[in-house]
Design an enzyme around this catalytic site. Structure first.
Site, mmCIF file in Angstrom:
data_model
loop_
_atom_site.group_PDB
_atom_site.id
_atom_site.type_symbol
_atom_site.label_atom_id
_atom_site.label_comp_id
_atom_site.label_asym_id
_atom_site.label_seq_id
_atom_site.Cartn_x
_atom_site.Cartn_y
_atom_site.Cartn_z
ATOM 1 C CG ASP A 88 -1.771 1.215 1.358
ATOM 2 O OD1 ASP A 88 -1.714 2.067 0.439
ATOM 3 O OD2 ASP A 88 -2.507 1.338 2.353
ATOM 4 C CG ASP A 107 -3.280 13.596 -21.059
ATOM 5 O OD1 ASP A 107 -3.196 12.497 -20.469
ATOM 6 O OD2 ASP A 107 -4.351 14.016 -21.533
ATOM 7 C CE1 TYR A 130 -5.233 10.088 -12.763
ATOM 8 C CE2 TYR A 130 -5.346 11.411 -14.764
ATOM 9 C CZ TYR A 130 -4.842 10.333 -14.068
ATOM 10 O OH TYR A 130 -3.917 9.490 -14.670
#
Length: 279
Positions: A35, A101, A124
């Site tokens: 993790d 990107d 994100y």
């Protein structure tokens, strides 16, 4: 080399194994065995295994999900790479980190180069940028690989979704005002395999060559697959989603070419191989 791969059960991880397993000793981890959001465990794991290099292909990539699960996005995409970098610093090994990107705002009239101004517009993108920044603060020896529009054999992706939808829908609407570089994870994995044999550290844009809109990509997928379906263009604003997407995401592979590597093949060539494989 002894290579530690995080996210080894993911789409890119699957192809990294395929590319690297014959010539290297691989330590394969998934979120259940490592993790990366657990700082102490991550550092200890790297110190115990003493890899020659770490490749981080673990990420929370559900772009819309990131908008709803902000803490998880920043934990996996921001703190995770930081923890790996701290571990790599302990054993003095380089880190390869796969980025996106989405660190750019998508408002450009030419392909993005590595040192262009960053400005993510989604959770994100912001979480992935946090990971990039942390690595650069902690390590001198790193490869940050920004890529885009990934698809591969292992896992869900745009080409698979399109081909699945075509089985039950005579007409499919696809966004026409978002442009990027569809990239086959096998080609990206091969490029990473070349990169780790060097000490040409830094930030790289690595995608398949040529670019298109999602609409053009969908039409080409159906053409290659011999599927007869009507593809209708829509704008991103008509196709409402929780997370904003960068409208122009073409990445110029400038540093890759400057360092003497061959450009990756056209996305058109790659998708032909991929569709023949999954059929």
């Amino acid at each position: 080399m002894k290579i530690l791969i995080t996210g080894s059960n993911g789409m890119l991880g699957h192809d990294l194994i395929r590319v690297l397993e014959d010539n290297h000793e691989l330590i394969l981890t998934t979120s259940s065995s490592l993790d990366i959001t657990d700082k102490e465990h991550t550092i200890d794991f790297i110190k115990e295994n003493k890899p020659d290099i770490v490749i981080n292909s673990a990420a929370y990539t559900n772009v819309d999900g990131c908008e709803e699960n902000t803490d998880l996005a920043f934990a996996v995409n921001g703190e995770g790479p930081r923890n790996l970098a701290l571990g790599c610093k302990e054993v003095d090994c380089p880190l390869v980190h796969v980025s996106t990107d989405y660190v750019f705002n998508g408002k450009n009239t030419r392909p993005w180069v590595e040192d262009d101004e960053i400005g993510p517009i989604s959770v994100y993108g912001k979480s992935k940028l946090e990971g990039e920044v942390a690595i650069q603060e902690i390590l001198d020896k790193f490869f940050i690989v920004r890529t885009a529009w990934l698809y591969g054999v292992n896992g869900g992706n745009f080409p698979k979704t399109m081909l699945e939808l075509a089985k039950s829908h005579p007409e499919i609407t696809v966004v026409t005002d978002e442009v990027g570089c569809p990239t086959y994870t096998l080609d990206l994995a091969k490029a990473i395999g070349q990169l780790i044999d060097t000490d040409y550290y830094g930030i790289y844009h690595i995608t398949n060559s040529d670019s298109c809109s999602w609409f053009d990509f969908a039409k080409y997928i159906f053409e290659v697959a011999g599927v007869d379906v009507m593809v209708t263009p829509v704008t991103a604003s008509e196709f409402a989603r929780p997370a904003p997407r960068p409208s122009y995401s073409v990445l110029e592979n400038k540093k890759w070419i400057e360092n003497g590597f061959e450009p990756l093949r056209s996305y058109k060539e790659a998708i032909v191989e991929y569709i023949n494989l999954i059929k």
